[in-house]
Design a protein around this motif. Sequence first.
Motif, PDB file in Angstrom:
ATOM      1  N   LEU A 100     -33.340  38.033 -72.458  1.00  0.00           N
ATOM      2  CA  LEU A 100     -32.821  36.673 -72.589  1.00  0.00           C
ATOM      3  C   LEU A 100     -31.370  36.717 -73.053  1.00  0.00           C
ATOM      4  O   LEU A 100     -30.492  36.063 -72.470  1.00  0.00           O
ATOM      5  CB  LEU A 100     -33.670  35.890 -73.591  1.00  0.00           C
ATOM      6  N   SER A 104     -27.980  36.246 -70.663  1.00  0.00           N
ATOM      7  CA  SER A 104     -27.169  35.086 -71.050  1.00  0.00           C
ATOM      8  C   SER A 104     -25.717  35.513 -71.286  1.00  0.00           C
ATOM      9  O   SER A 104     -24.774  34.862 -70.809  1.00  0.00           O
ATOM     10  CB  SER A 104     -27.741  34.434 -72.312  1.00  0.00           C
ATOM     11  N   ASP A 132     -40.339  39.542 -70.636  1.00  0.00           N
ATOM     12  CA  ASP A 132     -38.998  39.171 -70.151  1.00  0.00           C
ATOM     13  C   ASP A 132     -38.553  40.006 -68.955  1.00  0.00           C
ATOM     14  O   ASP A 132     -37.377  39.996 -68.583  1.00  0.00           O
ATOM     15  CB  ASP A 132     -37.970  39.269 -71.280  1.00  0.00           C
ATOM     16  N   PHE A 137     -39.783  34.500 -65.424  1.00  0.00           N
ATOM     17  CA  PHE A 137     -38.768  34.382 -66.471  1.00  0.00           C
ATOM     18  C   PHE A 137     -37.371  34.433 -65.879  1.00  0.00           C
ATOM     19  O   PHE A 137     -36.492  33.637 -66.249  1.00  0.00           O
ATOM     20  CB  PHE A 137     -38.932  35.501 -67.502  1.00  0.00           C
ATOM     21  N   SER A 140     -36.540  31.205 -64.153  1.00  0.00           N
ATOM     22  CA  SER A 140     -36.322  30.163 -65.146  1.00  0.00           C
ATOM     23  C   SER A 140     -34.951  30.299 -65.801  1.00  0.00           C
ATOM     24  O   SER A 140     -34.216  29.322 -65.951  1.00  0.00           O
ATOM     25  CB  SER A 140     -37.425  30.231 -66.205  1.00  0.00           C
ATOM     26  N   LEU A 141     -34.600  31.530 -66.186  1.00  0.00           N
ATOM     27  CA  LEU A 141     -33.310  31.743 -66.836  1.00  0.00           C
ATOM     28  C   LEU A 141     -32.158  31.491 -65.881  1.00  0.00           C
ATOM     29  O   LEU A 141     -31.103  30.991 -66.295  1.00  0.00           O
ATOM     30  CB  LEU A 141     -33.231  33.175 -67.388  1.00  0.00           C
ATOM     31  N   ASN A 142     -32.357  31.814 -64.611  1.00  0.00           N
ATOM     32  CA  ASN A 142     -31.309  31.560 -63.626  1.00  0.00           C
ATOM     33  C   ASN A 142     -30.959  30.070 -63.570  1.00  0.00           C
ATOM     34  O   ASN A 142     -29.784  29.680 -63.588  1.00  0.00           O
ATOM     35  CB  ASN A 142     -31.764  32.051 -62.246  1.00  0.00           C
ATOM     36  N   THR A 144     -31.537  27.916 -65.995  1.00  0.00           N
ATOM     37  CA  THR A 144     -30.959  27.559 -67.291  1.00  0.00           C
ATOM     38  C   THR A 144     -29.493  27.965 -67.382  1.00  0.00           C
ATOM     39  O   THR A 144     -28.655  27.192 -67.878  1.00  0.00           O
ATOM     40  CB  THR A 144     -31.760  28.229 -68.430  1.00  0.00           C
ATOM     41  N   LEU A 145     -29.166  29.169 -66.923  1.00  0.00           N
ATOM     42  CA  LEU A 145     -27.771  29.621 -66.930  1.00  0.00           C
ATOM     43  C   LEU A 145     -26.885  28.674 -66.133  1.00  0.00           C
ATOM     44  O   LEU A 145     -25.797  28.280 -66.574  1.00  0.00           O
ATOM     45  CB  LEU A 145     -27.664  31.022 -66.340  1.00  0.00           C
ATOM     46  N   SER A 148     -26.477  25.451 -67.971  1.00  0.00           N
ATOM     47  CA  SER A 148     -25.715  25.554 -69.216  1.00  0.00           C
ATOM     48  C   SER A 148     -24.217  25.632 -68.981  1.00  0.00           C
ATOM     49  O   SER A 148     -23.424  25.195 -69.822  1.00  0.00           O
ATOM     50  CB  SER A 148     -26.172  26.772 -70.014  1.00  0.00           C
TER      51      SER A 148
END
Length: 219
Positions: A100, A104, A132, A137, A140-142, A144-145, A148
């Motif tokens: 994570l 990030s 992770d 995951f 999802s993080l892609n 979110t990045l 953001s």
Amino acid sequence: MKKEKAIVVFSGGQDSTTCLFWAKERFEEIEAVTFDYGQRHRLEIDCAKVITEELGIKHHILDMSLLNQLAPNALTRQDIKVKDGENGELPSTFVPGRNLLFLSFAGVLASQVGAKHIVTGVCETDFSGYPDCRDVFIKSLNVTLNLSMDDSFVIDTPLMWLNKAQTWELADQLGALEFVRQRTLTCYNGVIADGCGECPACKLRNKGLDEYLSYRKES
């Protein structure tokens, strides 16, 4: 080759080095980023330096010592034994929040250097149960990045559905099998190349190599 730039999350190990060669074939420009979190096998940072210098790749080393402070485990403490998870527990080598934070910060770096792709060697096939490393995951993080930073990064995971034997096969297809075998550090005990042969990382790596070399010989 895509006329785009990529950041490779790079540890100096088998998987990330295979990803480095994969990215070299696909992107016009790549840079590598290594995270120093006080890891037990700190020699991996030296391996990462040597590999990127030899390949002529710009290399960033970022201080992530806070992760060491927050997440005591077998990769950040010499007094915690490396062992597989038992009865549904995670292995002692799981570092909470590592991917994570790494991805990030790789995204922040990518935004600064004009890269749209972030390449990581996470894998759900031979992933030791690390949550992770799962595809869900990463996806999802892609999202979110991108939300953001109001950007359009792509997190590339070329090893996501490959087992270790197939990862060795990919390295061979990229003309890098011996390079990856001789120059990288996967061993939890800090032994370069084929490693100590006893820790979980070495057993997984060497089993995959034996399987691939047997397959190649038969073919």
